[in-house]
Write a protein that holds these residues in place. Structure first.
Motif, PDB file in Angstrom:
ATOM      1  N   ILE A 118       3.099   1.783  -2.085  1.00  0.00           N
ATOM      2  CA  ILE A 118       2.349   1.135  -1.007  1.00  0.00           C
ATOM      3  C   ILE A 118       2.208  -0.357  -1.304  1.00  0.00           C
ATOM      4  N   SER A 119       1.878  -0.705  -2.540  1.00  0.00           N
ATOM      5  CA  SER A 119       1.687  -2.116  -2.874  1.00  0.00           C
ATOM      6  C   SER A 119       2.973  -2.913  -2.665  1.00  0.00           C
ATOM      7  N   ASN A 120       4.118  -2.333  -2.971  1.00  0.00           N
ATOM      8  CA  ASN A 120       5.397  -3.012  -2.755  1.00  0.00           C
ATOM      9  C   ASN A 120       5.736  -3.084  -1.266  1.00  0.00           C
ATOM     10  N   MET A 121       5.450  -2.024  -0.531  1.00  0.00           N
ATOM     11  CA  MET A 121       5.750  -1.987   0.897  1.00  0.00           C
ATOM     12  C   MET A 121       4.967  -3.055   1.655  1.00  0.00           C
ATOM     13  N   LEU A 179      -3.766   1.403   3.443  1.00  0.00           N
ATOM     14  CA  LEU A 179      -2.692   0.626   4.044  1.00  0.00           C
ATOM     15  C   LEU A 179      -3.138  -0.760   4.521  1.00  0.00           C
ATOM     16  N   ASN A 180      -4.380  -1.107   4.284  1.00  0.00           N
ATOM     17  CA  ASN A 180      -4.867  -2.434   4.620  1.00  0.00           C
ATOM     18  C   ASN A 180      -4.191  -3.439   3.689  1.00  0.00           C
ATOM     19  N   LYS A 181      -3.579  -4.462   4.265  1.00  0.00           N
ATOM     20  CA  LYS A 181      -2.819  -5.431   3.465  1.00  0.00           C
ATOM     21  C   LYS A 181      -3.672  -6.132   2.411  1.00  0.00           C
ATOM     22  N   ASN A 182      -4.954  -6.195   2.624  1.00  0.00           N
ATOM     23  CA  ASN A 182      -5.824  -6.868   1.659  1.00  0.00           C
ATOM     24  C   ASN A 182      -6.273  -5.937   0.541  1.00  0.00           C
ATOM     25  N   TYR A 183      -5.884  -4.677   0.634  1.00  0.00           N
ATOM     26  CA  TYR A 183      -6.361  -3.682  -0.319  1.00  0.00           C
ATOM     27  C   TYR A 183      -5.211  -3.130  -1.144  1.00  0.00           C
ATOM     28  N   GLY A 184      -4.299  -2.392  -0.520  1.00  0.00           N
ATOM     29  CA  GLY A 184      -3.083  -1.879  -1.144  1.00  0.00           C
ATOM     30  C   GLY A 184      -3.241  -1.322  -2.545  1.00  0.00           C
ATOM     31  N   ILE A 185      -3.693  -0.108  -2.663  1.00  0.00           N
ATOM     32  CA  ILE A 185      -3.903   0.525  -3.964  1.00  0.00           C
ATOM     33  C   ILE A 185      -2.558   0.823  -4.629  1.00  0.00           C
ATOM     34  N   ALA A 186      -2.429   0.418  -5.867  1.00  0.00           N
ATOM     35  CA  ALA A 186      -1.228   0.740  -6.642  1.00  0.00           C
ATOM     36  C   ALA A 186      -1.255   2.220  -6.983  1.00  0.00           C
TER      37      ALA A 186
END
Length: 102
Positions: free
Chosen positions: A47-50, A20-27
């Motif tokens: 998660i990436s879209n959120m 959930l780290n904004k710099n990471y965001g696994i698709a």
């Protein structure tokens, strides 16, 4: 972003924080969420879209995180059915989960 007091996940919570780290965001991971806006009981969103800034206004309350969208859909149905069984109707469902996301 807010988190359900007893967040449900099919991954380790330590990994969840990284995810959930904004710099990471696994698709490929999906969040089962409640939102302060809109009429839907819950939303299933990647998660990436959120994490995109365009979605920040929704102030999502994350109830659960899953690798597969189908697992998130199954959990949504399970939570809705459990609520109806306990309360007798769907009324108040969204408010119940929104109030438990901090």
């Amino acid at each position: 972003m807010r988190f359900y007091e007893n967040i449900i996940s099919d991954i380790d919570i330590k990994d969840l924080k990284v995810l959930l780290n904004k710099n990471y965001g696994i698709a490929g991971y999906y969040a089962l969420c409640v939102s302060g806006t809109g009429r839907n009981l819950m939303e299933i969103i990647s998660i990436s879209n959120m994490l995109k800034s365009v979605n920040q206004y929704k102030n999502y309350g994350i109830i659960a995180v899953f690798k597969h969208k189908s697992d998130a859909m199954s959990k949504a149905a399970e939570l809705i059915q459990k609520y109806i069984d306990e309360k007798g109707s769907i009324e108040g469902f969204k408010e119940y989960y929104n109030s438990r996301c901090k």
